[in-house]
Scaffold this active site. Structure first.
Site, short mmCIF file in Angstrom:
data_model
loop_
_atom_site.label_atom_id
_atom_site.label_comp_id
_atom_site.label_asym_id
_atom_site.label_seq_id
_atom_site.Cartn_x
_atom_site.Cartn_y
_atom_site.Cartn_z
N ASP A 143 0.81 -1.21 0.00
CA ASP A 143 0.00 0.00 0.00
C ASP A 143 0.85 1.27 0.00
O ASP A 143 0.66 2.17 -0.84
CB ASP A 143 -0.92 0.02 1.21
N ARG A 176 -1.32 5.31 17.19
CA ARG A 176 -1.52 6.32 16.15
C ARG A 176 -1.11 7.73 16.57
O ARG A 176 -0.52 8.46 15.75
CB ARG A 176 -2.97 6.30 15.67
N ASP A 220 -8.45 4.46 11.68
CA ASP A 220 -7.09 5.02 11.67
C ASP A 220 -7.01 6.36 10.95
O ASP A 220 -6.24 7.24 11.33
CB ASP A 220 -6.10 4.03 11.06
N SER A 277 -5.38 -9.22 7.53
CA SER A 277 -4.87 -7.86 7.66
C SER A 277 -4.43 -7.70 9.10
O SER A 277 -5.23 -7.85 10.03
CB SER A 277 -5.98 -6.85 7.33
#
Length: 406
Positions: A16, A98, A127, A181
């Site tokens: 990605d 994060r 996210d 994932s």
């Protein structure tokens, strides 16, 4: 945003973000700075440097930072002082990472003179919110590029085709690699997708990477003693350790004994329900132990007030509001409560269970054995006082009973 000159990309080196790197160059015709964070995900981060160079990134624009100590010291530990848990089960492993990544991205943007930041979060998940709330809180005028909300590369097949067309080297996963994932850091590893999208399906045993199954855990229990100072663990079994070392060791112990597996359906901030599986071995031990040391060192009303705040505090972190003033205000109060949270907790680890078997504080224990004893207390507690206490507390009910029970 056609005037963007330089952008800092949160870059893992995977499919990605490698595609995003090239897409940013092509779409915005801008200079790209890559930032790769080591927060204990257990994978090599240096290969990201080689991939960035291959895509034309200058060495001075490649940042690879070891943030493990900062992650545990400044984010995980403060969160555990609050006993934060989302929807009664989730220990917020992804959520708490994060704000640190966002913070470092903004620092790099300021250092390099970048006018934009970019991330690889999709438009469906939490996210994107967590990253961008962090960006704006720390640099209000920063421009944010979220490719998943702009491009048409909305499938793995399209991403792979784009990579092949642009000569992007994407290392294929080994045969038998995980189909899920996943997101990992020192606090946890998460699994989503494929068979887990059916909430009725049990996860396959070979999905779990950090923990043995409780059935296959050792038949002999293991004891561990944790020492606390101001609400944080500072030593394990008498050995002083740094914050990251503490969590690393507790992950090892928890994984060995099948501790910390979780399978939940959670409510995402964007509105949908999502099924995820998590392994948080060290965090599960920390949560149990912290509540144990607080049980003897916190005043009753302070402890109960903290419990009332857990759901709100946890939601703030889950939804991305780490840098918000209300979270900071709550943190100040929580941290103040931890001044007396000193002492030790002894735990027994056995087949998926964390069992508290002892706790003590030589300096701050509020447990008075002379009062709590079932033996004669020699006047330390006057039993007759209880009659007036009960009668006063029943007053409103007695008044109501006289009125309505006619």
């Amino acid at each position: 945003m056609s005037d963007i000159k330089k952008v800092v990309l949160a870059y893992s080196g995977g499919l990605d973000t490698s595609v995003i790197l090239k897409w940013l160059q092509d779409t915005y015709q801008c200079e790209v700075v890559t930032f790769t964070a080591d927060i204990g995900q257990g994978e090599e981060v240096e290969p990201a440097r080689k991939k960035a160079v291959a895509l034309g990134i200058k060495q001075e624009n490649i940042f690879i930072d070891d943030l493990r100590e900062e992650f545990v010291r400044d984010f995980v530990f403060p969160m555990f002082r609050a006993n934060a848990i989302y929807e009664g089960e989730y220990l917020l492993g992804t959520s708490i990472a994060r704000p640190l990544i966002a913070k470092r991205q903004i620092e790099i943007a300021n250092q390099t003179g970048a006018d934009a930041v970019s991330h690889g979060a999709t438009g469906k998940g939490n996210d994107q919110v967590r990253f961008e709330l962090g960006y704006y809180a720390l640099k209000p005028d920063v421009k944010v590029i979220a490719p998943w909300r702009e491009w048409d590369l909305l499938s793995r097949e399209k991403l792979l085709a784009y990579a092949e067309k642009n000569g992007i080297d994407i290392t294929k996963k080994k045969s038998g690699g995980s189909p899920y994932s996943m997101d990992a850091n020192l606090l946890h590893i998460s699994y989503e997708g494929t068979v887990l999208e059916n909430p009725a399906a049990e996860p396959e045993e070979d999905m779990w990477l950090w923990t043995v199954s409780p059935e296959n855990a050792p038949d002999q229990a293991e004891y561990v003693e944790l020492e606390y100072k101001n609400g944080d663990i500072v030593a394990i079994n008498g050995v002083a350790l740094s914050p990251a070392q503490v969590l690393t060791e507790l992950n090892r112990l928890g994984g060995k004994h099948g501790i910390g597996r979780l399978d939940i359906v959670e409510n995402r901030y964007v509105g949908m329900k999502s099924r995820g599986c998590y392994e948080t071995p060290g965090g599960t031990i920390m949560m149990k132990a912290h509540r144990a040391i607080e049980s003897i060192t916190l005043d009753r009303e302070v402890a109960h007030l903290k419990d009332e705040l857990i759901a709100k505090y946890a939601s703030l972190i889950y939804n991305g509001y780490w840098w918000a003033p209300e979270r900071k205000m709550m943190q100040s109060m929580i941290d103040a409560s931890q001044a007396t949270v000193n002492g030790w907790v002894r735990l027994k680890l056995y087949k998926g269970n964390v069992i508290v078997v002892g706790r003590d504080s030589k300096t701050d224990s509020l447990f008075d054995p002379n009062i709590a004893t079932f033996d004669e207390d020699f006047g330390a507690y006057n039993h007759a006082d209880a009659a007036g206490f009960i009668r006063l507390n029943s007053l409103r009910m007695r008044i109501a009973a006289k009125l309505y029970n006619k």
